[in-house]
Design an enzyme around this catalytic site. Structure first.
Site, PDB file in Angstrom:
ATOM      1  N   HIS A  15      35.382  43.570  48.705  1.00 20.59           N
ATOM      2  CA  HIS A  15      35.304  43.913  47.287  1.00 20.59           C
ATOM      3  C   HIS A  15      34.318  42.990  46.568  1.00 20.59           C
ATOM      4  O   HIS A  15      34.574  41.808  46.415  1.00 20.59           O
ATOM      5  CB  HIS A  15      36.711  43.763  46.684  1.00 20.59           C
ATOM      6  CG  HIS A  15      36.793  44.091  45.240  1.00 20.59           C
ATOM      7  ND1 HIS A  15      37.048  43.134  44.282  1.00 20.59           N
ATOM      8  CD2 HIS A  15      36.666  45.264  44.582  1.00 20.59           C
ATOM      9  CE1 HIS A  15      37.086  43.720  43.093  1.00 20.59           C
ATOM     10  NE2 HIS A  15      36.857  45.007  43.252  1.00 20.59           N
ATOM     11  N   GLU A  42      30.998  46.266  49.524  1.00 16.16           N
ATOM     12  CA  GLU A  42      30.924  47.080  48.312  1.00 16.16           C
ATOM     13  C   GLU A  42      29.731  46.716  47.430  1.00 16.16           C
ATOM     14  O   GLU A  42      29.438  45.539  47.226  1.00 16.16           O
ATOM     15  CB  GLU A  42      32.207  46.908  47.485  1.00 16.16           C
ATOM     16  CG  GLU A  42      32.241  47.912  46.345  1.00 16.16           C
ATOM     17  CD  GLU A  42      33.188  47.549  45.213  1.00 16.16           C
ATOM     18  OE1 GLU A  42      33.449  46.359  44.980  1.00 16.16           O
ATOM     19  OE2 GLU A  42      33.655  48.485  44.550  1.00 16.16           O
ATOM     20  N   HIS A  57      28.803  44.392  38.627  1.00 16.78           N
ATOM     21  CA  HIS A  57      30.047  45.112  38.369  1.00 16.78           C
ATOM     22  C   HIS A  57      30.102  45.739  36.975  1.00 16.78           C
ATOM     23  O   HIS A  57      30.595  46.841  36.799  1.00 16.78           O
ATOM     24  CB  HIS A  57      31.263  44.203  38.543  1.00 16.78           C
ATOM     25  CG  HIS A  57      32.549  44.905  38.229  1.00 16.78           C
ATOM     26  ND1 HIS A  57      33.133  44.882  36.974  1.00 16.78           N
ATOM     27  CD2 HIS A  57      33.333  45.711  38.979  1.00 16.78           C
ATOM     28  CE1 HIS A  57      34.227  45.620  36.986  1.00 16.78           C
ATOM     29  NE2 HIS A  57      34.378  46.136  38.186  1.00 16.78           N
ATOM     30  N   GLU A 151      29.400  52.095  44.574  1.00 12.40           N
ATOM     31  CA  GLU A 151      30.041  52.684  43.392  1.00 12.40           C
ATOM     32  C   GLU A 151      29.034  52.928  42.272  1.00 12.40           C
ATOM     33  O   GLU A 151      28.281  52.033  41.896  1.00 12.40           O
ATOM     34  CB  GLU A 151      31.171  51.785  42.853  1.00 12.40           C
ATOM     35  CG  GLU A 151      31.811  52.417  41.611  1.00 12.40           C
ATOM     36  CD  GLU A 151      32.969  51.621  41.003  1.00 12.40           C
ATOM     37  OE1 GLU A 151      33.437  50.645  41.639  1.00 12.40           O
ATOM     38  OE2 GLU A 151      33.384  51.981  39.886  1.00 12.40           O
TER      39      GLU A 151
HETATM   40 CA    CA Z   1      33.886  48.580  42.367  1.00  6.95          CA
END
Ligand code: CA
Length: 329
Positions: A15, A42, A57, A151
């Site tokens: 993560h 990620e 992020h 993402e």
């Molecule tokens: Ca994420």
């Protein structure tokens, strides 16, 4: 729809990298996670003003970089510094540090006090292309095939600002030859429309994961996350995605009076639809109430809930746990 990849053990998704040890989304955190044997690393991706996908992020730069000191006066009216307002060459000048948050009185609070110190801030914001080069390079030098888990952050907000995040990211994956590696790349998003578009319009062969938030978190999507956790909602997800990425507390509901972990029916409902379940986030320094250590947390999710993979800030501890299980079999 192409089949999702299959794995014997649950997959370990680092993560934001090995973010329990080094500032999130730095190449240092990614190199460490790779070396710790994570299966996937990620990438949260947002765009710079010149439309370059960078690994960050937040849509803001101020919680993890020195942007406020380096570019005073460049905040928007809300006081925040948006990555989208800075050219890549400006973002490259920033120093990345451990995450800090601001309390109600505006005072800086370190998000995880036991982790890497906020000073020295010696790291940089990588582009997605640079991070893929790092992972490819380490895959070659180690003989591993560690994957990407990308993402799309706030795609609707990007569109309101005149930017197409999904297309920009897919172009980088294509440039780097990762657009057609379904065994090595997952794509994730909180926004269902972006995933539907990837499936039906862009026809990506990469597996898609629908992230599930809580409705009051203010994600930039119009989706009803309560509905997504119902049998009907999950059936809909299965029409465009391969799996779900729920919050751990949407599965673990605490303890019953005799001390047993209480689980929601989300994993079994998802499994009925053939969906993978990859919950977030497993942190040994921030355990849910009623759980005393990391092993107990993993036992609940891996032995009891039988998830297919999980996001963790501590990929080494996850890997060690899975190895112990394997040794016992
Ligand atoms: Ca994420």
């Amino acid at each position: 729809m192409p089949k999702p990849p299959t794995h014997t053990d649950p997959i370990v998704i680092a993560h934001r990298g090995a973010s329990g040890y080094l500032p999130e989304h730095t190449l240092a955190a990614k190199a460490a996670a790779h070396a710790m044997g994570a299966d996937f690393l990620e990438q949260d991706v947002v765009l710079s003003r010149d439309g370059i996908p960078v690994v960050l992020h937040d849509i803001h730069l101020d919680s993890t970089t020195d942007v406020a000191q380096r570019f005073p006066g460049r905040a928007r009216q809300d006081g925040r510094y948006y990555a989208l307002d800075f050219e890549l060459q400006e973002i490259r000048q920033l120093r990345v540090h451990e995450r800090v948050e601001h309390d109600a009185s505006g005072r800086q609070v370190v998000a995880f006090p036991q982790r890497f110190p906020v000073e020295p801030a010696m790291f940089h914001v990588p582009t997605l292309a640079e991070e893929i080069d790092l992972i490819s390079g380490m895959n070659r030098s180690t003989g591993r095939s560690t994957g990407l888990y990308v993402e799309f952050k706030a795609p609707n907000w990007h569109r309101q600002q005149g930017y197409e995040l999904v297309s920009a990211v897919m172009s980088v994956l294509e440039e780097k030859g990762y657009h057609n590696r379904p065994q090595q790349v997952f794509l994730q998003c909180f926004d269902d429309l972006s995933l539907r578009r990837l499936r039906h319009e862009l026809k990506t062969p990469l597996p898609l994961i629908q992230l599930i938030a809580e409705n009051d978190w203010g994600e930039d999507s119009k989706v009803d996350y309560d509905f997504l956790q119902t049998a009907e909602g999950l059936a809909d997800i299965a029409s465009y995605a391969h799996g779900i990425g729920p919050w751990i507390m949407q599965i673990y509901r605490g303890r019953d009076p005799s001390g047993n972990a209480v689980l929601s029916d989300l994993t079994s409902l998802a499994r009925q639809q053939g969906l993978l379940v990859h919950p977030y986030t497993f942190r040994s320094d921030q355990l849910p109430e009623g759980i005393h250590d990391f092993q107990e947390l993993l036992d609940i999710f891996i032995v009891q809930a039988k998830v297919d993979g999980f996001f963790t800030d501590f990929p080494d501890q996850a890997r060690a746990y899975l190895q112990r299980r394997r040794d016992q079999r």
